[in-house]
Design an enzyme around this catalytic site. Structure first.
Site, mmCIF file in Angstrom:
data_model
loop_
_atom_site.group_PDB
_atom_site.id
_atom_site.type_symbol
_atom_site.label_atom_id
_atom_site.label_comp_id
_atom_site.label_asym_id
_atom_site.label_seq_id
_atom_site.Cartn_x
_atom_site.Cartn_y
_atom_site.Cartn_z
ATOM 1 N N HIS A 180 0.821 -1.227 0.000
ATOM 2 C CA HIS A 180 0.000 0.000 0.000
ATOM 3 C C HIS A 180 0.849 1.270 0.000
ATOM 4 O O HIS A 180 0.453 2.313 0.526
ATOM 5 C CB HIS A 180 -0.962 0.040 1.214
ATOM 6 C CG HIS A 180 -2.052 -0.971 1.152
ATOM 7 N ND1 HIS A 180 -2.445 -1.743 2.236
ATOM 8 C CD2 HIS A 180 -2.850 -1.356 0.123
ATOM 9 C CE1 HIS A 180 -3.420 -2.553 1.880
ATOM 10 N NE2 HIS A 180 -3.693 -2.340 0.606
ATOM 11 N N HIS A 207 -4.954 2.140 6.409
ATOM 12 C CA HIS A 207 -5.505 1.973 5.053
ATOM 13 C C HIS A 207 -6.470 0.796 5.133
ATOM 14 O O HIS A 207 -6.049 -0.361 5.180
ATOM 15 C CB HIS A 207 -4.376 1.713 4.051
ATOM 16 C CG HIS A 207 -4.877 1.439 2.660
ATOM 17 N ND1 HIS A 207 -4.750 2.329 1.622
ATOM 18 C CD2 HIS A 207 -5.519 0.367 2.144
ATOM 19 C CE1 HIS A 207 -5.301 1.828 0.528
ATOM 20 N NE2 HIS A 207 -5.769 0.624 0.816
ATOM 21 N N LEU A 208 -7.766 1.108 5.190
ATOM 22 C CA LEU A 208 -8.778 0.059 5.376
ATOM 23 C C LEU A 208 -9.624 -0.057 4.107
ATOM 24 O O LEU A 208 -10.662 0.590 3.968
ATOM 25 C CB LEU A 208 -9.663 0.386 6.587
ATOM 26 C CG LEU A 208 -8.938 0.689 7.904
ATOM 27 C CD1 LEU A 208 -9.935 1.046 9.005
ATOM 28 C CD2 LEU A 208 -8.074 -0.495 8.332
ATOM 29 N N ARG A 240 -8.747 -11.921 3.257
ATOM 30 C CA ARG A 240 -7.499 -12.456 3.816
ATOM 31 C C ARG A 240 -7.539 -12.360 5.339
ATOM 32 O O ARG A 240 -8.091 -11.403 5.878
ATOM 33 C CB ARG A 240 -6.299 -11.655 3.291
ATOM 34 C CG ARG A 240 -6.018 -11.880 1.832
ATOM 35 C CD ARG A 240 -4.981 -10.884 1.312
ATOM 36 N NE ARG A 240 -5.574 -9.927 0.408
ATOM 37 C CZ ARG A 240 -5.030 -8.751 0.071
ATOM 38 N NH1 ARG A 240 -3.869 -8.387 0.566
ATOM 39 N NH2 ARG A 240 -5.644 -7.940 -0.751
ATOM 40 N N ASP A 282 -17.837 -7.589 1.929
ATOM 41 C CA ASP A 282 -18.187 -6.176 1.792
ATOM 42 C C ASP A 282 -18.673 -5.627 3.134
ATOM 43 O O ASP A 282 -19.687 -6.086 3.677
ATOM 44 C CB ASP A 282 -19.278 -6.028 0.720
ATOM 45 C CG ASP A 282 -19.482 -4.580 0.324
ATOM 46 O OD1 ASP A 282 -19.564 -3.717 1.220
ATOM 47 O OD2 ASP A 282 -19.559 -4.322 -0.884
ATOM 48 N N GLY A 329 -12.102 2.953 5.633
ATOM 49 C CA GLY A 329 -11.610 4.081 6.432
ATOM 50 C C GLY A 329 -12.292 5.388 6.076
ATOM 51 O O GLY A 329 -12.560 6.223 6.939
ATOM 52 N N GLU A 330 -12.603 5.574 4.798
ATOM 53 C CA GLU A 330 -13.211 6.840 4.357
ATOM 54 C C GLU A 330 -14.728 6.856 4.537
ATOM 55 O O GLU A 330 -15.321 7.926 4.662
ATOM 56 C CB GLU A 330 -12.891 7.084 2.872
ATOM 57 C CG GLU A 330 -11.423 7.369 2.621
ATOM 58 C CD GLU A 330 -11.049 7.301 1.149
ATOM 59 O OE1 GLU A 330 -11.897 7.580 0.286
ATOM 60 O OE2 GLU A 330 -9.884 6.942 0.871
ATOM 61 N N ASN A 331 -15.353 5.667 4.520
ATOM 62 C CA ASN A 331 -16.827 5.637 4.437
ATOM 63 C C ASN A 331 -17.552 4.977 5.609
ATOM 64 O O ASN A 331 -18.742 5.216 5.788
ATOM 65 C CB ASN A 331 -17.248 4.902 3.162
ATOM 66 C CG ASN A 331 -16.763 5.616 1.917
ATOM 67 O OD1 ASN A 331 -17.145 6.745 1.668
ATOM 68 N ND2 ASN A 331 -15.898 4.960 1.158
ATOM 69 N N GLU A 378 -4.158 6.882 -4.778
ATOM 70 C CA GLU A 378 -2.967 6.140 -5.193
ATOM 71 C C GLU A 378 -2.582 6.451 -6.641
ATOM 72 O O GLU A 378 -1.409 6.512 -6.985
ATOM 73 C CB GLU A 378 -3.224 4.642 -5.013
ATOM 74 C CG GLU A 378 -3.401 4.268 -3.541
ATOM 75 C CD GLU A 378 -3.988 2.884 -3.331
ATOM 76 O OE1 GLU A 378 -5.225 2.747 -3.465
ATOM 77 O OE2 GLU A 378 -3.232 1.958 -3.045
HETATM 78 P P1 AMP Z 1 -11.391 -0.301 -1.383
HETATM 79 O O1 AMP Z 1 -10.626 -1.577 -1.544
HETATM 80 O O2 AMP Z 1 -10.546 0.834 -0.860
HETATM 81 O O3 AMP Z 1 -12.177 0.080 -2.595
HETATM 82 O O4 AMP Z 1 -12.479 -0.557 -0.221
HETATM 83 C C1 AMP Z 1 -13.469 -1.531 -0.348
HETATM 84 C C2 AMP Z 1 -14.200 -1.687 0.969
HETATM 85 O O5 AMP Z 1 -14.796 -0.420 1.340
HETATM 86 C C3 AMP Z 1 -15.348 -2.688 0.932
HETATM 87 O O6 AMP Z 1 -15.316 -3.507 2.094
HETATM 88 C C4 AMP Z 1 -16.573 -1.807 0.982
HETATM 89 O O7 AMP Z 1 -17.646 -2.445 1.608
HETATM 90 C C5 AMP Z 1 -16.076 -0.672 1.845
HETATM 91 N N1 AMP Z 1 -16.960 0.491 1.727
HETATM 92 C C6 AMP Z 1 -17.121 1.315 0.684
HETATM 93 N N2 AMP Z 1 -18.109 2.222 0.948
HETATM 94 C C7 AMP Z 1 -18.570 1.947 2.186
HETATM 95 C C8 AMP Z 1 -19.570 2.515 3.045
HETATM 96 N N3 AMP Z 1 -20.312 3.560 2.658
HETATM 97 N N4 AMP Z 1 -19.758 1.960 4.275
HETATM 98 C C9 AMP Z 1 -19.025 0.908 4.662
HETATM 99 N N5 AMP Z 1 -18.064 0.328 3.909
HETATM 100 C C10 AMP Z 1 -17.837 0.840 2.696
#
Ligand code: AMP
Length: 392
Positions: A180, A207-208, A240, A282, A329-331, A378
């Protein structure tokens, strides 16, 4: 065409994520596109800078057969949509091993070195190389730049990257690398304008995303990270398991009679949130579910993050700020809330309203350390590396 463009490529086993940036600067992509299911019923989507869907014709027959056929079709489409003539391609490459501590232009020797690193990252590296080779054979004169997920962690001290294994195994390159890197670079670049104390001091970045890791930054440089020899180590991820007793892996081989391929599949695709919940990788699905297994999955996920933040803080001698980034982390406000509350012993005090309404700082203004939500970018880091190499 109105100017030059940079193509940023992130190639997976059956997907290509692409972004086009103006050559003359800026961190915002002019557009992004994604080809999925390459090799079987491929499809493509594109979005403009505001995230609105752009019209693209469906992939013609044969265009979705391979990375090469997909790129051959996609690049002219992206040029037409963006009005930018692509002159350089920057690739996200998972592994730079000991050899690459910064982005490099790709020539024959680089490609050979990237192939030599395949044993360190069998799941990702071959697809990154396939995309580089595809661009090479389609547009032989195009400058290509390899940007490594591992490179940002070249500053981790020897004792933090050394695994306690016999020398003859360590000599084969078995050590902590960390991943990352572009995401952490982006955050390190943003920190000075957000919090000068944290930028000059000690920050733990979470970084989640579907993949997840922590990085301990000291004055903007990586000093510790949770991913290890492979991206399997550390935090619980979408599919993972993260940190797992190596004895449990031995058990899979010795008692359950699983083959290396079955174990690989289990560790890369069937574990983590997906394996724990039996429902989904998800986070949105798990947070919305009333299923006890989904609830346990989220608890295990948060607990590991809290524990590893503590370990990271110990490794870098304290914590001046915590940063959340990437999809979860963002959402995912409930996950951030649970993590910050788990870090109360470090002084973190959640500002519930700021956390739920998308604030930059989600902790009480008078308490330290603060926790920030900083969207990662990124692709912009890769685009900036391309500009740097072209101007060198
Ligand atoms: P990324 O690999 O950075 O695209 O992150 C994917 C992860 O972000 C998945 O587990 C999604 O469920 C989670 N994610 C995206 N939007 C939301 C949200 N509004 N609430 C919770 N998780 C989210």
């Amino acid at each position: 065409m109105t100017g030059g463009g940079i193509l940023v490529v992130n190639a997976g086993s059956s997907s290509i994520k692409a972004a086009v940036f103006p050559l003359d600067g800026g961190d915002a992509a002019a557009l992004t596109a994604q080809v999925d299911r390459i090799g079987a019923d491929a499809g493509v989507t594109a979005k403009d800078a505001a995230g609105e869907r752009l019209p693209l014709p469906p992939l013609p027959g044969g265009a979705g057969d391979s990375h090469e056929t997909a790129l051959a079709w996609l690049l002219p489409q992206l040029e037409a949509l963006s009005g930018l003539r692509i002159g350089v391609a920057g690739h996200r490459v998972v592994h730079g091993g000991d050899r690459f501590g910064k982005p490099v232009p790709v020539d024959d020797a680089t490609l050979d070195a990237l192939r030599d690193l395949i044993p360190l990252a069998r799941t990702h590296q071959p697809h990154n190389i396939a995309a580089i080779q595809a661009v090479r054979s389609l547009w032989p004169d195009m400058t290509q730049v390899a940007c490594f997920d591992t490179a940002f962690h070249a500053t981790i001290p020897e004792a933090a990257r050394t695994l306690a294994l016999p020398a003859e195994i360590r000599d084969k390159g078995v050590r902590r690398y960390g991943f990352h890197g572009q995401s952490y670079q982006w955050i390190a670049n943003r920190l000075p304008e957000i919090d000068s104390t944290a930028a000059a001091g000690r920050t733990v970045v979470a970084h989640l995303g579907n993949g997840a890791s922590l990085c301990g930054l000291v004055a903007g440089e990586s000093r510790a990270t949770t991913m290890g020899f492979t991206p399997l180590d550390g935090l619980v991820m979408g599919e993972r398991p993260g940190l797992t007793d190596p004895g449990a892996i031995l058990f899979l081989f010795e008692e359950l009679g699983m083959s290396p391929e079955q174990v690989r599949q289990t560790l890369f695709k069937e574990s983590g949130l997906k394996g724990l919940s039996g429902l989904s990788n998800d986070m949105r699905t798990l947070l919305a579910s009333g299923d006890p297994a989904a609830k346990l999955a989220v608890e295990v996920y948060v607990r590991r993050i809290v524990r590893e933040i503590g370990a990271m803080a110990a490794e870098i001698g304290g914590i001046d700020a915590l940063v959340f980034t990437a999809g979860i982390g963002e959402n995912a406000a409930p996950i951030r809330a649970a993590v910050v509350e788990g870090c109360a012993w470090l002084g973190c005090a959640l500002d519930k309203a700021a956390n739920e309404t998308g604030g930059l700082c989600i902790t009480e203004a008078t308490k330290r350390p603060p926790a920030y939500v900083i969207p990662t970018n990124e692709e912009a880091v890769i685009a900036a590396s391309c500009r740097k190499i072209l101007n060198a």
